[in-house]
Scaffold this motif. Structure first.
Motif, PDB file in Angstrom:
ATOM      1  N   ARG A  87      19.491 -13.807  -3.549  1.00 19.10           N
ATOM      2  CA  ARG A  87      20.431 -12.873  -2.912  1.00 19.10           C
ATOM      3  C   ARG A  87      21.822 -13.451  -2.742  1.00 19.10           C
ATOM      4  NH1 ARG A  87      17.948  -9.361   1.973  1.00 19.10           N
ATOM      5  NH2 ARG A  87      16.057  -8.663   0.936  1.00 19.10           N
ATOM      6  N   GLY A  88      21.932 -14.788  -2.854  1.00 15.90           N
ATOM      7  CA  GLY A  88      23.278 -15.341  -2.814  1.00 15.90           C
ATOM      8  C   GLY A  88      23.541 -16.449  -1.803  1.00 15.90           C
ATOM      9  N   ILE A  89      22.473 -16.995  -1.213  1.00 14.65           N
ATOM     10  CA  ILE A  89      22.673 -18.135  -0.306  1.00 14.65           C
ATOM     11  C   ILE A  89      21.981 -19.346  -0.918  1.00 14.65           C
ATOM     12  CG2 ILE A  89      22.229 -19.119   1.979  1.00 14.65           C
ATOM     13  CD1 ILE A  89      22.055 -16.352   3.126  1.00 14.65           C
ATOM     14  N   VAL A  90      22.716 -20.427  -1.084  1.00 18.49           N
ATOM     15  CA  VAL A  90      22.073 -21.638  -1.593  1.00 18.49           C
ATOM     16  C   VAL A  90      22.263 -22.770  -0.588  1.00 18.49           C
ATOM     17  CG1 VAL A  90      24.005 -22.544  -2.986  1.00 18.49           C
ATOM     18  CG2 VAL A  90      21.646 -22.980  -3.700  1.00 18.49           C
ATOM     19  N   HIS A  91      21.233 -23.593  -0.452  1.00 13.10           N
ATOM     20  CA  HIS A  91      21.209 -24.657   0.547  1.00 13.10           C
ATOM     21  C   HIS A  91      21.223 -26.007  -0.171  1.00 13.10           C
ATOM     22  CE1 HIS A  91      18.993 -26.191   4.442  1.00 13.10           C
ATOM     23  NE2 HIS A  91      19.936 -27.012   4.039  1.00 13.10           N
ATOM     24  N   VAL A  92      22.259 -26.799   0.057  1.00 12.22           N
ATOM     25  CA  VAL A  92      22.316 -28.156  -0.486  1.00 12.22           C
ATOM     26  C   VAL A  92      21.850 -29.088   0.618  1.00 12.22           C
ATOM     27  CG1 VAL A  92      23.764 -29.931  -1.548  1.00 12.22           C
ATOM     28  CG2 VAL A  92      24.272 -27.504  -1.953  1.00 12.22           C
ATOM     29  N   LEU A  93      20.656 -29.621   0.432  1.00  4.63           N
ATOM     30  CA  LEU A  93      20.022 -30.410   1.491  1.00  4.63           C
ATOM     31  C   LEU A  93      20.754 -31.715   1.748  1.00  4.63           C
ATOM     32  CD1 LEU A  93      16.328 -29.969   0.345  1.00  4.63           C
ATOM     33  CD2 LEU A  93      17.298 -29.121   2.495  1.00  4.63           C
ATOM     34  N   GLU A  94      20.583 -32.213   2.959  1.00  7.40           N
ATOM     35  CA  GLU A  94      21.086 -33.532   3.323  1.00  7.40           C
ATOM     36  C   GLU A  94      20.409 -34.578   2.419  1.00  7.40           C
ATOM     37  OE1 GLU A  94      20.741 -34.146   7.549  1.00  7.40           O
ATOM     38  OE2 GLU A  94      20.601 -36.309   7.288  1.00  7.40           O
ATOM     39  N   GLY A  95      21.193 -35.549   1.980  1.00  4.27           N
ATOM     40  CA  GLY A  95      20.590 -36.664   1.254  1.00  4.27           C
ATOM     41  C   GLY A  95      20.478 -36.477  -0.252  1.00  4.27           C
ATOM     42  N   ARG A  96      21.187 -35.460  -0.791  1.00  2.00           N
ATOM     43  CA  ARG A  96      21.347 -35.377  -2.247  1.00  2.00           C
ATOM     44  C   ARG A  96      20.036 -35.461  -3.002  1.00  2.00           C
ATOM     45  NH1 ARG A  96      25.492 -38.775  -0.113  1.00  2.00           N
ATOM     46  NH2 ARG A  96      24.550 -40.802  -0.512  1.00  2.00           N
ATOM     47  N   HIS A  97      19.314 -34.372  -2.998  1.00  2.00           N
ATOM     48  CA  HIS A  97      18.016 -34.384  -3.667  1.00  2.00           C
ATOM     49  C   HIS A  97      18.135 -34.092  -5.152  1.00  2.00           C
ATOM     50  CE1 HIS A  97      15.460 -34.585  -0.010  1.00  2.00           C
ATOM     51  NE2 HIS A  97      16.630 -34.274   0.516  1.00  2.00           N
ATOM     52  N   VAL A  98      18.604 -35.090  -5.910  1.00  2.00           N
ATOM     53  CA  VAL A  98      18.643 -34.911  -7.358  1.00  2.00           C
ATOM     54  C   VAL A  98      17.388 -35.555  -7.947  1.00  2.00           C
ATOM     55  CG1 VAL A  98      21.149 -34.866  -7.380  1.00  2.00           C
ATOM     56  CG2 VAL A  98      19.960 -37.048  -7.729  1.00  2.00           C
ATOM     57  N   PHE A  99      17.073 -35.200  -9.178  1.00  2.97           N
ATOM     58  CA  PHE A  99      15.932 -35.833  -9.853  1.00  2.97           C
ATOM     59  C   PHE A  99      16.441 -37.139 -10.456  1.00  2.97           C
ATOM     60  CE2 PHE A  99      15.075 -31.183 -10.304  1.00  2.97           C
ATOM     61  CZ  PHE A  99      13.957 -31.123  -9.491  1.00  2.97           C
ATOM     62  N   PRO A 100      16.050 -38.301  -9.900  1.00  8.16           N
ATOM     63  CA  PRO A 100      16.690 -39.559 -10.300  1.00  8.16           C
ATOM     64  C   PRO A 100      16.433 -39.954 -11.753  1.00  8.16           C
ATOM     65  CG  PRO A 100      14.829 -39.972  -8.811  1.00  8.16           C
ATOM     66  CD  PRO A 100      15.054 -38.490  -8.839  1.00  8.16           C
ATOM     67  N   HIS A 101      15.283 -39.538 -12.299  1.00  6.96           N
ATOM     68  CA  HIS A 101      14.954 -39.971 -13.663  1.00  6.96           C
ATOM     69  C   HIS A 101      15.449 -39.020 -14.732  1.00  6.96           C
ATOM     70  CE1 HIS A 101      12.771 -43.209 -11.914  1.00  6.96           C
ATOM     71  NE2 HIS A 101      12.018 -42.371 -11.215  1.00  6.96           N
ATOM     72  N   LEU A 102      15.958 -37.878 -14.324  1.00  3.25           N
ATOM     73  CA  LEU A 102      16.563 -36.963 -15.296  1.00  3.25           C
ATOM     74  C   LEU A 102      18.049 -37.278 -15.412  1.00  3.25           C
ATOM     75  CD1 LEU A 102      15.006 -33.484 -14.353  1.00  3.25           C
ATOM     76  CD2 LEU A 102      14.144 -35.205 -15.955  1.00  3.25           C
ATOM     77  N   THR A 103      18.635 -36.973 -16.555  1.00  4.14           N
ATOM     78  CA  THR A 103      20.079 -37.170 -16.691  1.00  4.14           C
ATOM     79  C   THR A 103      20.809 -36.130 -15.835  1.00  4.14           C
ATOM     80  OG1 THR A 103      20.342 -35.624 -18.514  1.00  4.14           O
ATOM     81  CG2 THR A 103      19.808 -37.916 -19.102  1.00  4.14           C
ATOM     82  N   VAL A 104      22.095 -36.375 -15.680  1.00  4.26           N
ATOM     83  CA  VAL A 104      22.939 -35.434 -14.941  1.00  4.26           C
ATOM     84  C   VAL A 104      22.805 -34.038 -15.548  1.00  4.26           C
ATOM     85  CG1 VAL A 104      25.374 -34.828 -14.554  1.00  4.26           C
ATOM     86  CG2 VAL A 104      24.552 -37.153 -14.037  1.00  4.26           C
TER      87      VAL A 104
END
Ligand code: ATP
Length: 248
Positions: A87-104
């Motif tokens: 619907r249009g709300i996105v939540h960027v969690l505290e602590g940067r939850h990126v997938f570390p083993h995937l490339t950018v």
């Protein structure tokens, strides 16, 4: 609808595991295309308010027991998190939850699944993200876990933008980052706001930084709004830190 806020949170109470009262009574509004700061010390309840809005509270066994959350005039409390994002709300969690083993770039591709664009569209959207965050383009082939903290924060924000949000909930974007990179991230947020009309709710401990970039702010103290107003007015108050003992 004209005159109505984009987001309207009214009198919410949030409890973890049926017992721990994290948010006692919080009301706030965000207008379309507005940047609003939610300030408060560690444990004041900022993250919990964001989770109540995005629907991620349920994943933490947190329940919104009272109040309502309306987005664009519609009740979204109890709606599944993925539907809220759609619907249009996105939540960027505290602590940067990126997938570390995937490339950018793989992280960005993974973030776009919700929107299910065609491949041509998807690549165009990722190029668009690279224009906002040129550092991500430079590091596109690098494993996300090997990039700097600032780049990971940019990646988390860039990935969230692929859902085409009207409102981004950003939890402590400055946490653990050097002032120079934080300035760079906040400059991009302000540009996104001006040029795309994206609204932001910034949960931050850093009051000075947030007040310099937001139009209005709410100060949260142990689960309640202790103070609210125009960011420029709040920035002039010298009792702000005494009120919530933030570290800014
Ligand atoms: P921080 O910057 O540390 O995240 P915050 O202002 O975002 O602080 P919250 O994380 O929302 O605060 O925490 C508010 C209250 O809820 C705190 O008392 C915290 O201990 C409690 N709390 C947070 N998460 C949980 C959980 N998963 N289970 C139980 N209690 C929790």
């Amino acid at each position: 609808v004209a005159g109505q806020p984009l987001l309207d949170v009214s009198g919410i109470e949030v409890v973890y595991g049926g017992a721990i009262l994290a948010v006692a009574d919080v009301s706030l509004t965000i207008g379309a295309g507005e940047i609003v700061a939610l300030l408060g010390a560690n444990g004041a309840g900022k993250s919990t308010v964001l989770k109540a809005i995005s629907g991620l509270a349920a994943a933490d066994r947190a329940t919104v027991r009272r109040g309502h959350v309306r987005f664009d005039g519609e009740d979204i409390l109890g709606t599944a998190a993925n539907r809220i994002t759609a619907r249009g709300i996105v939540h960027v969690l505290e602590g940067r939850h990126v997938f570390p083993h995937l490339t950018v770039e793989e992280n960005l591709l993974a973030g776009a699944f919700l929107h299910r664009p065609g491949r041509r569209d998807l690549l165009r959207q990722i190029e668009d993200i690279y224009e906002w965050f040129p550092r991500l383009k430079d590091k596109r082939k690098v494993q996300a876990g090997l990039t700097s903290g600032g780049e990971q924060q940019m990646l988390a924000i860039g990935r969230a933008l692929l859902t085409r949000p009207r409102l981004v909930l950003l939890d402590e974007p400055s946490m653990g980052l050097a002032p120079r990179i934080v300035q760079e991230i906040f400059r991009i947020i302000v540009r996104l706001n001006r040029e795309k009309g994206t609204a932001f709710l910034l949960a931050e401990q850093n009051a000075a930084l947030s007040l310099a970039h937001a139009s209005r702010a709410y100060i949260l103290e142990t689960g309640r709004i202790a103070l609210q107003g125009e960011a420029a007015d709040l920035a002039k108050r010298d009792d702000l830190h005494r009120i919530y003992l933030g570290d800014a």
